[in-house]
Design an enzyme around this catalytic site. Structure first.
Site, PDB file in Angstrom:
ATOM      1  N   ALA A 164       0.818  -1.216   0.000  1.00  0.00           N
ATOM      2  CA  ALA A 164       0.000   0.000   0.000  1.00  0.00           C
ATOM      3  C   ALA A 164       0.853   1.268   0.000  1.00  0.00           C
ATOM      4  O   ALA A 164       0.484   2.276  -0.625  1.00  0.00           O
ATOM      5  CB  ALA A 164      -0.921  -0.017   1.212  1.00  0.00           C
ATOM      6  N   PHE A 165       1.969   1.219   0.670  1.00  0.00           N
ATOM      7  CA  PHE A 165       2.822   2.395   0.796  1.00  0.00           C
ATOM      8  C   PHE A 165       3.252   2.940  -0.572  1.00  0.00           C
ATOM      9  O   PHE A 165       3.463   4.141  -0.741  1.00  0.00           O
ATOM     10  CB  PHE A 165       4.059   2.026   1.632  1.00  0.00           C
ATOM     11  CG  PHE A 165       4.849   3.190   2.124  1.00  0.00           C
ATOM     12  CD1 PHE A 165       4.477   3.881   3.267  1.00  0.00           C
ATOM     13  CD2 PHE A 165       5.999   3.602   1.448  1.00  0.00           C
ATOM     14  CE1 PHE A 165       5.216   4.956   3.727  1.00  0.00           C
ATOM     15  CE2 PHE A 165       6.744   4.669   1.900  1.00  0.00           C
ATOM     16  CZ  PHE A 165       6.354   5.355   3.043  1.00  0.00           C
ATOM     17  N   GLU A 166       3.407   2.054  -1.548  1.00  0.00           N
ATOM     18  CA  GLU A 166       3.887   2.452  -2.887  1.00  0.00           C
ATOM     19  C   GLU A 166       2.748   2.932  -3.791  1.00  0.00           C
ATOM     20  O   GLU A 166       3.006   3.426  -4.903  1.00  0.00           O
ATOM     21  CB  GLU A 166       4.601   1.286  -3.571  1.00  0.00           C
ATOM     22  CG  GLU A 166       5.992   0.988  -3.043  1.00  0.00           C
ATOM     23  CD  GLU A 166       6.011   0.339  -1.680  1.00  0.00           C
ATOM     24  OE1 GLU A 166       5.132  -0.494  -1.411  1.00  0.00           O
ATOM     25  OE2 GLU A 166       6.892   0.693  -0.855  1.00  0.00           O
ATOM     26  N   VAL A 206      -4.323  -3.056   4.404  1.00  0.00           N
ATOM     27  CA  VAL A 206      -3.372  -2.890   5.509  1.00  0.00           C
ATOM     28  C   VAL A 206      -4.031  -3.468   6.764  1.00  0.00           C
ATOM     29  O   VAL A 206      -5.129  -3.056   7.144  1.00  0.00           O
ATOM     30  CB  VAL A 206      -2.993  -1.404   5.721  1.00  0.00           C
ATOM     31  CG1 VAL A 206      -1.783  -1.299   6.637  1.00  0.00           C
ATOM     32  CG2 VAL A 206      -2.704  -0.710   4.393  1.00  0.00           C
ATOM     33  N   THR A 218       2.891  -4.008  16.023  1.00  0.00           N
ATOM     34  CA  THR A 218       3.834  -2.885  16.078  1.00  0.00           C
ATOM     35  C   THR A 218       3.181  -1.646  15.460  1.00  0.00           C
ATOM     36  O   THR A 218       2.128  -1.759  14.809  1.00  0.00           O
ATOM     37  CB  THR A 218       5.107  -3.218  15.279  1.00  0.00           C
ATOM     38  OG1 THR A 218       4.744  -3.262  13.886  1.00  0.00           O
ATOM     39  CG2 THR A 218       5.713  -4.548  15.684  1.00  0.00           C
ATOM     40  N   HIS A 264       3.863  -0.238  12.864  1.00  0.00           N
ATOM     41  CA  HIS A 264       4.033  -0.231  11.412  1.00  0.00           C
ATOM     42  C   HIS A 264       2.722   0.094  10.691  1.00  0.00           C
ATOM     43  O   HIS A 264       2.691   0.873   9.731  1.00  0.00           O
ATOM     44  CB  HIS A 264       4.554  -1.603  10.978  1.00  0.00           C
ATOM     45  CG  HIS A 264       5.075  -1.641   9.580  1.00  0.00           C
ATOM     46  ND1 HIS A 264       6.232  -1.012   9.202  1.00  0.00           N
ATOM     47  CD2 HIS A 264       4.585  -2.231   8.456  1.00  0.00           C
ATOM     48  CE1 HIS A 264       6.438  -1.209   7.911  1.00  0.00           C
ATOM     49  NE2 HIS A 264       5.450  -1.947   7.440  1.00  0.00           N
TER      50      HIS A 264
END
Ligand code: INI
Length: 160
Positions: A63-65, A88, A93, A95
């Protein structure tokens, strides 16, 4: 004589897919879920008249990209809407917070900066069960909903 009040001009987008060119950007992370989102999305686009040759599907690692690929597509200038799909899932954590925050912020920024409707179809969930429910089972399919939002916005921005 009192002037008659002007009627408001009302703008609405319709789900007209004929002639539209749409890009889907999907995260491979949690592919078991994102594949279902992509399928639901494509099915909804085609059922509303988008021809499958006018759909570009772009896979990114996670997802970050998504925002980076979406920005490239928006700047290409030939798509009516970009649909961002990902999944996601919260872990133990922080993250999750970083990935989900930057993904949603990045997707919103692409839409606002370029004016190309950029649709947020990323699941951000606590559990895999919640993801399954939103990927074609009891809570519907977020990919299909994103397809409708894309068609509506693509039509609306042409009218504005
Ligand atoms: N990417 C996701 O799409 N979903 C997740 O749940 C996820 N988690 O939990 O880590 C995830 N991480 C990878 C991230 O999107 C990037 O691909 C990676 O950090 C490389 O930049």
């Amino acid at each position: 004589m009192a002037a008659s009040p002007r009627r408001p001009r009302v703008y609405r987008g319709h789900f007209a897919g004929d002639g539209r060119r749409v890009a889907i950007v999907a995260g491979r992370f949690n592919e078991f879920i994102t594949l279902r989102l992509v399928e639901g999305c494509m099915d909804m686009l085609v059922r509303h008249g988008v021809s499958s040759e006018r759909i570009d599907l772009v896979w990114v690692p996670g997802a970050f990209e998504i925002p980076t690929a979406a920005r490239h597509l928006a700047r290409r200038g030939d798509v009516d809407a970009i649909i961002c799909l990902g999944c996601v899932i919260r872990g133990d954590t922080p993250h999750f917070e970083h990935v989900s925050r930057e993904t949603s912020r990045g997707i919103a920024e692409v839409g606002r900066r370029t004016g190309v409707p950029t649709i947020f179809g990323v699941l951000t969930v606590d559990t895999i069960e919640q993801a399954i429910e939103r990927a074609g089972s009891k809570m519907g399919n977020r990919g299909a909903e994103a397809a409708l939002a894309a068609l509506e916005m693509a039509d609306l921005v042409r009218k504005l």
